[in-house]
Design a protein around this motif. Sequence first.
Motif, PDB file in Angstrom:
ATOM      1  N   ARG A  55     -12.931   2.434  -3.879  1.00 18.60           N
ATOM      2  CA  ARG A  55     -12.755   1.736  -5.147  1.00 18.60           C
ATOM      3  C   ARG A  55     -14.085   1.139  -5.603  1.00 18.60           C
ATOM      4  O   ARG A  55     -14.720   0.412  -4.855  1.00 18.60           O
ATOM      5  CB  ARG A  55     -11.688   0.643  -5.021  1.00 18.60           C
ATOM      6  CG  ARG A  55     -10.330   1.232  -4.637  1.00 18.60           C
ATOM      7  CD  ARG A  55      -9.241   0.190  -4.573  1.00 18.60           C
ATOM      8  NE  ARG A  55      -7.976   0.789  -4.145  1.00 18.60           N
ATOM      9  CZ  ARG A  55      -6.838   0.136  -4.015  1.00 18.60           C
ATOM     10  NH1 ARG A  55      -6.795  -1.164  -4.296  1.00 18.60           N
ATOM     11  NH2 ARG A  55      -5.751   0.746  -3.606  1.00 18.60           N
TER      12      ARG A  55
ATOM     13  N   LEU B  72       0.829  -1.203   0.000  1.00 23.42           N
ATOM     14  CA  LEU B  72       0.000   0.000   0.000  1.00 23.42           C
ATOM     15  C   LEU B  72       0.866   1.257   0.000  1.00 23.42           C
ATOM     16  O   LEU B  72       0.585   2.226  -0.717  1.00 23.42           O
ATOM     17  CB  LEU B  72      -0.914  -0.010   1.220  1.00 23.42           C
ATOM     18  CG  LEU B  72      -1.960   1.094   1.331  1.00 23.42           C
ATOM     19  CD1 LEU B  72      -3.003   0.956   0.233  1.00 23.42           C
ATOM     20  CD2 LEU B  72      -2.641   1.026   2.690  1.00 23.42           C
TER      21      LEU B  72
ATOM     22  N   ASP C 144      -6.023  -2.132  -8.295  1.00 20.61           N
ATOM     23  CA  ASP C 144      -6.171  -1.150  -9.372  1.00 20.61           C
ATOM     24  C   ASP C 144      -5.473  -1.687 -10.617  1.00 20.61           C
ATOM     25  O   ASP C 144      -4.238  -1.781 -10.650  1.00 20.61           O
ATOM     26  CB  ASP C 144      -5.545   0.178  -8.934  1.00 20.61           C
ATOM     27  CG  ASP C 144      -5.679   1.268  -9.983  1.00 20.61           C
ATOM     28  OD1 ASP C 144      -6.112   0.968 -11.110  1.00 20.61           O
ATOM     29  OD2 ASP C 144      -5.341   2.425  -9.668  1.00 20.61           O
TER      30      ASP C 144
ATOM     31  N   GLU D 134       2.457   1.675  -3.436  1.00 24.28           N
ATOM     32  CA  GLU D 134       1.451   2.186  -4.367  1.00 24.28           C
ATOM     33  C   GLU D 134       1.218   3.680  -4.159  1.00 24.28           C
ATOM     34  O   GLU D 134       1.072   4.447  -5.125  1.00 24.28           O
ATOM     35  CB  GLU D 134       0.145   1.420  -4.171  1.00 24.28           C
ATOM     36  CG  GLU D 134      -0.946   1.777  -5.167  1.00 24.28           C
ATOM     37  CD  GLU D 134      -2.166   0.871  -5.051  1.00 24.28           C
ATOM     38  OE1 GLU D 134      -3.187   1.179  -5.690  1.00 24.28           O
ATOM     39  OE2 GLU D 134      -2.097  -0.145  -4.329  1.00 24.28           O
ATOM     40  N   THR D 135       1.215   4.106  -2.899  1.00 23.52           N
ATOM     41  CA  THR D 135       0.992   5.517  -2.589  1.00 23.52           C
ATOM     42  C   THR D 135       2.182   6.364  -3.009  1.00 23.52           C
ATOM     43  O   THR D 135       2.019   7.485  -3.505  1.00 23.52           O
ATOM     44  CB  THR D 135       0.729   5.692  -1.088  1.00 23.52           C
ATOM     45  OG1 THR D 135      -0.315   4.808  -0.683  1.00 23.52           O
ATOM     46  CG2 THR D 135       0.312   7.120  -0.770  1.00 23.52           C
TER      47      THR D 135
ATOM     48  N   LYS E 204       1.741   6.598  -6.879  1.00 21.88           N
ATOM     49  CA  LYS E 204       0.563   7.339  -7.339  1.00 21.88           C
ATOM     50  C   LYS E 204       0.570   8.792  -6.882  1.00 21.88           C
ATOM     51  O   LYS E 204       0.200   9.698  -7.633  1.00 21.88           O
ATOM     52  CB  LYS E 204      -0.703   6.657  -6.819  1.00 21.88           C
ATOM     53  CG  LYS E 204      -1.071   5.367  -7.518  1.00 21.88           C
ATOM     54  CD  LYS E 204      -2.392   4.841  -6.984  1.00 21.88           C
ATOM     55  CE  LYS E 204      -2.891   3.643  -7.763  1.00 21.88           C
ATOM     56  NZ  LYS E 204      -4.203   3.173  -7.267  1.00 21.88           N
TER      57      LYS E 204
ATOM     58  N   TYR F 251      -2.758   0.626 -12.177  1.00 23.30           N
ATOM     59  CA  TYR F 251      -1.516   0.618 -11.393  1.00 23.30           C
ATOM     60  C   TYR F 251      -0.697  -0.630 -11.708  1.00 23.30           C
ATOM     61  O   TYR F 251       0.540  -0.561 -11.846  1.00 23.30           O
ATOM     62  CB  TYR F 251      -1.848   0.680  -9.907  1.00 23.30           C
ATOM     63  CG  TYR F 251      -0.675   0.425  -8.989  1.00 23.30           C
ATOM     64  CD1 TYR F 251       0.331   1.372  -8.828  1.00 23.30           C
ATOM     65  CD2 TYR F 251      -0.566  -0.775  -8.286  1.00 23.30           C
ATOM     66  CE1 TYR F 251       1.410   1.125  -7.995  1.00 23.30           C
ATOM     67  CE2 TYR F 251       0.500  -1.025  -7.446  1.00 23.30           C
ATOM     68  CZ  TYR F 251       1.492  -0.076  -7.304  1.00 23.30           C
ATOM     69  OH  TYR F 251       2.553  -0.328  -6.468  1.00 23.30           O
TER      70      TYR F 251
ATOM     71  N   GLN G  81      -6.102   5.948  -1.224  1.00 24.30           N
ATOM     72  CA  GLN G  81      -5.959   4.528  -1.558  1.00 24.30           C
ATOM     73  C   GLN G  81      -6.937   3.655  -0.771  1.00 24.30           C
ATOM     74  O   GLN G  81      -6.867   2.429  -0.839  1.00 24.30           O
ATOM     75  CB  GLN G  81      -4.522   4.054  -1.278  1.00 24.30           C
ATOM     76  CG  GLN G  81      -3.424   4.960  -1.784  1.00 24.30           C
ATOM     77  CD  GLN G  81      -3.613   5.411  -3.214  1.00 24.30           C
ATOM     78  OE1 GLN G  81      -4.027   4.628  -4.056  1.00 24.30           O
ATOM     79  NE2 GLN G  81      -3.324   6.681  -3.489  1.00 24.30           N
TER      80      GLN G  81
END
Length: 770
Positions: free
Chosen positions: A525, A452, A598, A455-456, A459, A601, A520
């Motif tokens: 989502r 996570l 995602d 990913e952050t 992004k 991603y 996130q």
Amino acid sequence: MDELDTQSIFAFMDGIHPLLSRLAKEIESGLWDDPKSILMKSRLLGEELVKAVFEKEGLDVTVFPSNYERISYLSREGYLIQEIQKRLDSVRVLGNKAVHQLEFGDLSDSLRAFKLVYELCRWFAETYGPPELEIPSLRYPDRKTESNIDSDVITNLIQKILKDQLAGLRGPEKEDKPEDSSSSGTVSNLEQKEIEEEKPVSNYTSQLYYQLTKLRESSQEAVESAGSFSAFKRYLHVEREIQRRFEMALEEAGEASHSKLILLCGSVGDGKSHLLAYINKNKNDLVKPFRIHNDATESSHPHKNAIETLEEWLQNFSDQELDQSGDKLILAINLGVLNNFLESHRESGKFGALERFVHQSGVFDQNKVSGSCLSKHFHLISFTDYHPYELTKEGPRSPFIEGILKKITEPSDHNPFHKAYQIDLQKGHRTIVHQNYELLKREEVQTRIVQLLIETIIKEKLAISARSLFNFIAELLIPDGYTEEGQLQWSPVEQVENLLPNLLFNRKERSPMLAALYHQDPVHRRVRAIDDLLVQFHTAVDPEKVFREYMDQDLYRWLGSFDSNMDEMTDTSKRLLSQTLIRLAFLTSDEFEKQVRDPVYEEYIKDLYAFNTKDTNGIRKLYQQLPEAVFRWNGSPKKNYIFFGSMDEKYKVAQYLELKPDINHLHERSDSILVNFKQTISLAFHDGNKENIVFLELDFPLYKLVKNVLNGYCPNKKDRENGIRLVEFIDKILRFGKQKEELLLCVPEERKMFRLTQNFGQFSLERETT
């Protein structure tokens, strides 16, 4: 004694609503003697308060047969705020348990209910009472004097009851047992002795809470300098690849007979000071031959600016002194400062050799991975291309973040956090902080948090230093405004609100990291797995079965303060429970997490690895898709033709455009695990002449916008502002078009198109078939 101290705290309700006032005073007078009765009366007060709102607002209460329907109506119409809905749910839950569970209802529960009753009455009085009304602060009534129990005995009794309440729900037995200290060879006996000598201050009941507060950025332990490194920091230190490169550079430079400047470059907060402090404390022999200067923290003279200070430190590395000085210097410097310094001396040429080396290193080139570069007199190591994570063909990973999480959670005698946790459990201390710590100990939760955060970073362009990561972990485990005494008065709703999954995704105002993680949140989502779960949850006869489907028994017991009667629960509490369920499932269920990933991603990660390894097969699809996205962005009347100029509603002009891909800026890599790399994808095109190269740098937001356009999305004005790099790229490649040779003139309303050509100075206009 003041008169206010002798009367009921609820006296302010007398003139507003006599029935609520009488109920509240009965709860107050029986607080210490009959917990079950207090809980049931608290529920009754909640129901009467809802009826009182109907009365005050002139609404017909008889239309709604149940209290749940009344609350739902008042909530929909805006009469009840969310906080009051939560409190009404909490007194209902406590009252239900007192009625249906024989052993439920002790002093801690009645104290919790009393606080809820006070908050409900206060809101009612502030909403419907006179503006000048004075409402006293919350205070608990004194014990009756005829009880013949002195205050110390009462205090001890309350503490025992509350400790018993907090000691429930022990974690897995294997986590409570200390492991053999020999299992971890990462801490020396001296280091362990230093850690053990750090005694917690006396005003902390929980040893775990005390240790975790040291992770906060506001803690004294968070202060970094090149010369200090405590035993606590040494325990938490996790070795990274850039440290190994730095140590190799120190060994090589230390043995050299000539002058050597080691440039440790990067940006603010990336860990330069931390690395210097660690090496200085633990491997001092490596730095003994060097002078050390940290441009972010040190100044040799208070009246000199950064450039003047640097000139003084670098004097022995000027062109005139470079071959004679024999000096050795470590310079930790931000790239912006380094660039300014070189520019300020460009005209004089005083530091020409240094300037040529820095530019040859490519540290300012966005298309080049600099990492580490060396020459006879200079060695540059850049933090810019060393990220908190690594790239592999199977996906990203982060030994750095994983290492820090394991340092804090591993069951070892060397771990001060685990030792503190064990001491607390042995003493009967188990709070929400301990519950959150137990969840963080789970391997699957750590894996999810690591991914996570990666990913952050990608992004949201989040910068994570060791210091910010430590603070994040403290924020993840310790609720806002937390005190050990204050938690004892929390309602069932507040207990759930402060569980780790909700602290992780629902506190965007706390720090930049939590603000980035908010985006996130799996709750946001829109995927089928989440929609199915929500439908299942809200239509279930027994919601408990839904929870058990997505989590094990230990996790479900976290939510045990709620009963399963969803029919009487407000929409606010239902929403909280459903969000908690989604977040817990995301953190603990591999199957659920895979369903909510995602996909854009996932594609970006694959393309990013292909770009950084010059995998032409992997990057080919993106090279093919970008021209198509460009044509869709500007609009195209037919294949290979793109609109340009002003987009008039009646007439549009298009030109022929063909883009040729170029990959000469890509670099092959022999290593399958990338520790230093570019975090963005750079694509290059030309018009057939390779000297006419135009680059487009795709970060994740722009990559996602390109993918959306390919899927039929029409960009709006805001998209064009946010995608300014794409707009500028299109402006440049439009020069590759054939507008000087031919044009297509389009009349969209009439569905007509004309080709304008030029031959031997003569123009020709012909109708074009679409």
